[in-house]
Design a protein around this motif. Structure first.
Motif, PDB file in Angstrom:
ATOM      1  N   UNK A 195       7.447 -24.673 -52.987  1.00 42.03           N
ATOM      2  CA  UNK A 195       8.148 -24.954 -51.732  1.00 42.03           C
ATOM      3  C   UNK A 195       9.127 -26.115 -51.900  1.00 42.03           C
ATOM      4  N   UNK A 196       8.704 -27.148 -52.593  1.00 38.94           N
ATOM      5  CA  UNK A 196       9.574 -28.292 -52.829  1.00 38.94           C
ATOM      6  C   UNK A 196      10.746 -27.897 -53.723  1.00 38.94           C
ATOM      7  N   UNK A 216      -5.524 -37.653 -54.085  1.00 42.97           N
ATOM      8  CA  UNK A 216      -6.564 -37.712 -55.106  1.00 42.97           C
ATOM      9  C   UNK A 216      -6.549 -36.534 -56.074  1.00 42.97           C
ATOM     10  N   UNK A 217      -5.519 -35.692 -55.982  1.00 41.71           N
ATOM     11  CA  UNK A 217      -5.428 -34.519 -56.859  1.00 41.71           C
ATOM     12  C   UNK A 217      -3.958 -34.274 -57.178  1.00 41.71           C
ATOM     13  N   UNK A 218      -3.712 -33.221 -57.909  1.00 36.79           N
ATOM     14  CA  UNK A 218      -2.327 -32.823 -58.174  1.00 36.79           C
ATOM     15  C   UNK A 218      -1.849 -31.915 -57.052  1.00 36.79           C
ATOM     16  N   UNK A 219      -0.544 -31.873 -56.881  1.00 41.47           N
ATOM     17  CA  UNK A 219       0.034 -30.982 -55.878  1.00 41.47           C
ATOM     18  C   UNK A 219      -0.241 -29.529 -56.268  1.00 41.47           C
ATOM     19  N   UNK A 220      -0.435 -28.707 -55.256  1.00 37.12           N
ATOM     20  CA  UNK A 220      -0.712 -27.288 -55.531  1.00 37.12           C
ATOM     21  C   UNK A 220       0.554 -26.601 -56.052  1.00 37.12           C
ATOM     22  N   UNK A 232       5.371 -34.524 -46.479  1.00 34.04           N
ATOM     23  CA  UNK A 232       4.107 -35.017 -45.922  1.00 34.04           C
ATOM     24  C   UNK A 232       2.950 -34.111 -46.316  1.00 34.04           C
ATOM     25  N   UNK A 233       3.150 -32.790 -46.243  1.00 34.02           N
ATOM     26  CA  UNK A 233       2.099 -31.846 -46.643  1.00 34.02           C
ATOM     27  C   UNK A 233       1.774 -31.995 -48.122  1.00 34.02           C
ATOM     28  N   UNK A 234       2.802 -32.181 -48.926  1.00 38.12           N
ATOM     29  CA  UNK A 234       2.585 -32.336 -50.361  1.00 38.12           C
ATOM     30  C   UNK A 234       1.767 -33.591 -50.640  1.00 38.12           C
ATOM     31  N   UNK A 235       2.132 -34.688 -50.008  1.00 38.99           N
ATOM     32  CA  UNK A 235       1.419 -35.952 -50.216  1.00 38.99           C
ATOM     33  C   UNK A 235      -0.017 -35.844 -49.697  1.00 38.99           C
TER      34      UNK A 235
END
Length: 155
Positions: free
Chosen positions: A24-25, A14-18, A6-9
């Protein structure tokens, strides 16, 4: 893992994942096999874990003097089984927030309503896990049980 996803999404809206979210994933995915094996070990040994936890609680100094009534024993067994399953799911999904939201807040409210401010039942479940499972698997559960004890016992 649900909270992690959920945090990743949300963070990638509107951007790329940090990079941190991706690390973390990756960590969660890397440890999946170990967590799945530990989860299945608990599922396969649930009866032995709960039986041992019942023996431990009955022989402890926290148990009331004299034998517990059959009704009390049945409720204790049921509650420890529900706790074991909730903690196992939290560990499997590597998700403390889900464990808190779906089980620990409820457990805390029930125990407070019953006037059990120093309930130690889950301590015996963890002790039993440590006796029934290999050390590496048992260690995966410890942070979740620690979280539970801290949250449930806080006022």
């Amino acid at each position: 893992m649900i909270t992690l996803l959920e945090k990743l999404v949300d963070g990638a809206d509107g951007a790329y994942a940090s990079k941190q979210d991706l690390r973390n994933l990756e960590h969660a995915m890397f440890s999946w096999s170990e967590r799945k094996d530990a989860y299945q070990a608990v599922e396969n040994n649930e009866k032995a874990i709960i039986d041992r936890a019942m023996i431990l609680i009955q022989s402890s100094k926290t148990a009331p003097d004299g034998a517990m009534s059959p009704g009390t024993l049945n409720r204790c067994r049921r509650d420890m089984t529900l706790a074991l399953r909730a903690y196992a799911l939290g560990m499997l999904l590597q998700d403390e927030e889900m464990l808190k939201d779906r089980f620990l807040y409820w457990q805390k409210n029930v125990l407070q309503a019953m006037g059990l401010h120093h309930y130690q039942g889950v301590k015996f479940v963890l002790e039993s896990i440590c006796l029934e499972l290999p050390e590496a698997q048992a260690n995966l559960f410890k942070p979740y049980f620690k979280l539970g004890q801290e949250l449930v016992m806080s006022n």
